[in-house]
Design a protein around this motif. Sequence first.
Motif, PDB file in Angstrom:
ATOM      1  N   SER A  91       0.825  -1.211   0.000  1.00 60.63           N
ATOM      2  CA  SER A  91       0.000   0.000   0.000  1.00 60.63           C
ATOM      3  C   SER A  91       0.853   1.251   0.000  1.00 60.63           C
ATOM      4  CB  SER A  91      -0.921   0.017   1.224  1.00 60.63           C
ATOM      5  OG  SER A  91      -1.784  -1.099   1.229  1.00 60.63           O
ATOM      6  N   LEU A  92       0.227   2.350  -0.438  1.00 56.08           N
ATOM      7  CA  LEU A  92       0.832   3.665  -0.347  1.00 56.08           C
ATOM      8  C   LEU A  92       0.121   4.445   0.755  1.00 56.08           C
ATOM      9  CD1 LEU A  92       1.298   4.828  -4.063  1.00 56.08           C
ATOM     10  CD2 LEU A  92       2.946   3.719  -2.561  1.00 56.08           C
ATOM     11  N   SER A  93       0.900   5.098   1.592  1.00 51.61           N
ATOM     12  CA  SER A  93       0.348   5.957   2.630  1.00 51.61           C
ATOM     13  C   SER A  93       0.794   7.385   2.338  1.00 51.61           C
ATOM     14  CB  SER A  93       0.847   5.510   4.008  1.00 51.61           C
ATOM     15  OG  SER A  93       0.405   6.387   5.012  1.00 51.61           O
ATOM     16  N   PHE A  94      -0.163   8.327   2.294  1.00 56.24           N
ATOM     17  CA  PHE A  94       0.167   9.698   1.925  1.00 56.24           C
ATOM     18  C   PHE A  94      -0.832  10.659   2.554  1.00 56.24           C
ATOM     19  CE2 PHE A  94      -2.318   7.544  -1.308  1.00 56.24           C
ATOM     20  CZ  PHE A  94      -3.409   8.376  -1.491  1.00 56.24           C
ATOM     21  N   PRO A  95      -0.466  11.923   2.691  1.00 59.19           N
ATOM     22  CA  PRO A  95      -1.398  12.912   3.253  1.00 59.19           C
ATOM     23  C   PRO A  95      -2.402  13.367   2.198  1.00 59.19           C
ATOM     24  CG  PRO A  95       0.693  13.950   2.759  1.00 59.19           C
ATOM     25  CD  PRO A  95       0.884  12.492   2.492  1.00 59.19           C
ATOM     26  N   SER A  96      -3.632  13.547   2.608  1.00 55.63           N
ATOM     27  CA  SER A  96      -4.658  14.006   1.672  1.00 55.63           C
ATOM     28  C   SER A  96      -4.317  15.405   1.158  1.00 55.63           C
ATOM     29  CB  SER A  96      -6.023  14.039   2.368  1.00 55.63           C
ATOM     30  OG  SER A  96      -6.971  14.716   1.557  1.00 55.63           O
ATOM     31  N   PRO A  97      -4.533  15.647  -0.144  1.00 53.06           N
ATOM     32  CA  PRO A  97      -4.289  16.990  -0.678  1.00 53.06           C
ATOM     33  C   PRO A  97      -5.360  17.993  -0.260  1.00 53.06           C
ATOM     34  CG  PRO A  97      -5.204  15.589  -2.374  1.00 53.06           C
ATOM     35  CD  PRO A  97      -4.984  14.705  -1.185  1.00 53.06           C
ATOM     36  N   GLY A  98      -6.459  17.476   0.333  1.00 49.33           N
ATOM     37  CA  GLY A  98      -7.564  18.354   0.699  1.00 49.33           C
ATOM     38  C   GLY A  98      -8.695  18.262  -0.317  1.00 49.33           C
ATOM     39  N   ALA A  99      -9.886  18.648   0.102  1.00 46.12           N
ATOM     40  CA  ALA A  99     -11.070  18.537  -0.753  1.00 46.12           C
ATOM     41  C   ALA A  99     -10.851  19.255  -2.084  1.00 46.12           C
ATOM     42  CB  ALA A  99     -12.287  19.117  -0.037  1.00 46.12           C
ATOM     43  N   GLY A 100     -11.086  18.501  -3.172  1.00 45.38           N
ATOM     44  CA  GLY A 100     -10.988  19.081  -4.510  1.00 45.38           C
ATOM     45  C   GLY A 100      -9.594  19.144  -5.084  1.00 45.38           C
ATOM     46  N   GLN A 101      -8.561  18.993  -4.262  1.00 50.07           N
ATOM     47  CA  GLN A 101      -7.182  19.029  -4.754  1.00 50.07           C
ATOM     48  C   GLN A 101      -6.772  17.648  -5.290  1.00 50.07           C
ATOM     49  OE1 GLN A 101      -5.209  21.910  -4.860  1.00 50.07           O
ATOM     50  NE2 GLN A 101      -7.217  22.790  -4.387  1.00 50.07           N
ATOM     51  N   VAL A 102      -5.854  17.658  -6.248  1.00 47.97           N
ATOM     52  CA  VAL A 102      -5.445  16.415  -6.897  1.00 47.97           C
ATOM     53  C   VAL A 102      -3.974  16.118  -6.612  1.00 47.97           C
ATOM     54  CG1 VAL A 102      -5.210  15.189  -9.084  1.00 47.97           C
ATOM     55  CG2 VAL A 102      -7.142  16.749  -8.731  1.00 47.97           C
ATOM     56  N   LEU A 103      -3.747  14.877  -6.198  1.00 45.36           N
ATOM     57  CA  LEU A 103      -2.391  14.384  -5.971  1.00 45.36           C
ATOM     58  C   LEU A 103      -2.012  13.481  -7.144  1.00 45.36           C
ATOM     59  CD1 LEU A 103      -0.071  14.345  -3.905  1.00 45.36           C
ATOM     60  CD2 LEU A 103      -1.167  12.375  -2.846  1.00 45.36           C
ATOM     61  N   HIS A 104      -0.861  13.750  -7.761  1.00 42.11           N
ATOM     62  CA  HIS A 104      -0.427  13.005  -8.942  1.00 42.11           C
ATOM     63  C   HIS A 104       0.702  12.039  -8.565  1.00 42.11           C
ATOM     64  CE1 HIS A 104      -2.639  15.849 -11.535  1.00 42.11           C
ATOM     65  NE2 HIS A 104      -2.189  16.774 -10.688  1.00 42.11           N
ATOM     66  N   PHE A 105       0.603  10.812  -9.066  1.00 45.35           N
ATOM     67  CA  PHE A 105       1.633   9.808  -8.852  1.00 45.35           C
ATOM     68  C   PHE A 105       2.227   9.424 -10.208  1.00 45.35           C
ATOM     69  CE2 PHE A 105      -1.441   9.144  -5.423  1.00 45.35           C
ATOM     70  CZ  PHE A 105      -0.618   9.231  -4.315  1.00 45.35           C
ATOM     71  N   LEU A 106       3.542   9.401 -10.277  1.00 47.21           N
ATOM     72  CA  LEU A 106       4.240   8.988 -11.492  1.00 47.21           C
ATOM     73  C   LEU A 106       5.171   7.834 -11.142  1.00 47.21           C
ATOM     74  CD1 LEU A 106       5.025   9.345 -14.476  1.00 47.21           C
ATOM     75  CD2 LEU A 106       6.753  11.003 -13.717  1.00 47.21           C
ATOM     76  N   LEU A 107       4.974   6.707 -11.831  1.00 48.80           N
ATOM     77  CA  LEU A 107       5.781   5.511 -11.587  1.00 48.80           C
ATOM     78  C   LEU A 107       6.685   5.280 -12.791  1.00 48.80           C
ATOM     79  CD1 LEU A 107       5.829   3.437  -9.231  1.00 48.80           C
ATOM     80  CD2 LEU A 107       4.429   1.938 -10.667  1.00 48.80           C
ATOM     81  N   THR A 108       7.993   5.218 -12.547  1.00 45.37           N
ATOM     82  CA  THR A 108       8.957   4.963 -13.615  1.00 45.37           C
ATOM     83  C   THR A 108       9.776   3.731 -13.271  1.00 45.37           C
ATOM     84  OG1 THR A 108      10.643   6.381 -12.624  1.00 45.37           O
ATOM     85  CG2 THR A 108       9.112   7.418 -14.158  1.00 45.37           C
TER      86      THR A 108
END
Length: 229
Positions: free
Chosen positions: A114-131
């Motif tokens: 699993s990934l554990s991360f802080p919420s960006p907040g309502a309406g905000q978008v968190l982007h993940f890039l896997l290389t």
Amino acid sequence: MISSIQHELASTPNGSASSSSSDSSSALSKNFMTLLITQLKHQNPLEPMESGDLLNQLAAMTSVSELRDIHAGISRLSNQFATAQLSSATALLGQEVAIDAGQFSFNGDGAKLSLSFPSPGAGQVLHFLLTDHNGVQVKEAHYQGRRNESPGAPIKRNLEQLFGSLPHGQYWLKSTIDGHDNSEPGIVPVQLVSKANSIVFNSSDQAPQIRLEAMEPVALSSIHSVTRP
């Protein structure tokens, strides 16, 4: 003469190294007296030994004894440290642990990692890039903050939920959140969470490592937090 001196020292019970500093000091004194008497017995009466030579020999023997005591102390500390590491590793078995998600080796079921991360907040978008290890993009994923979800609230999603099925391999993960008013995207810290299921030992220094589900073994120093089941 030297061979006869060595023979007399070797036949003396106190010629062997002692395991404790007190025994070592006692053995040093007796060995020095043995050496002194032996050398006096075998010296040339026409060319007696200089007192400075005896002092130099005593200093050399003292240095050897001190080095031996230091080595014994380091060995004891090393054994104690190894025991403490193994005890710490054993205590983690069966628990979920978290490590930094910058680079990781994936070798199993994405539903167990699993990934554990802080919420960006309502309406905000968190982007993940896997290389991959060559920097080639493998997949992208997004997480949008839910309604009434405060910024920074802890969120946990398994790898399969975010990226789908992934082949085994080495990966780099980068996570960013959109900036405000055309500012640069901010980097968001993300951790990998998996269950510790066994202990293995590093082939180079035999230090205990934790084998996590769906991942390669990691060092104890890589583990940042523990979640009890």
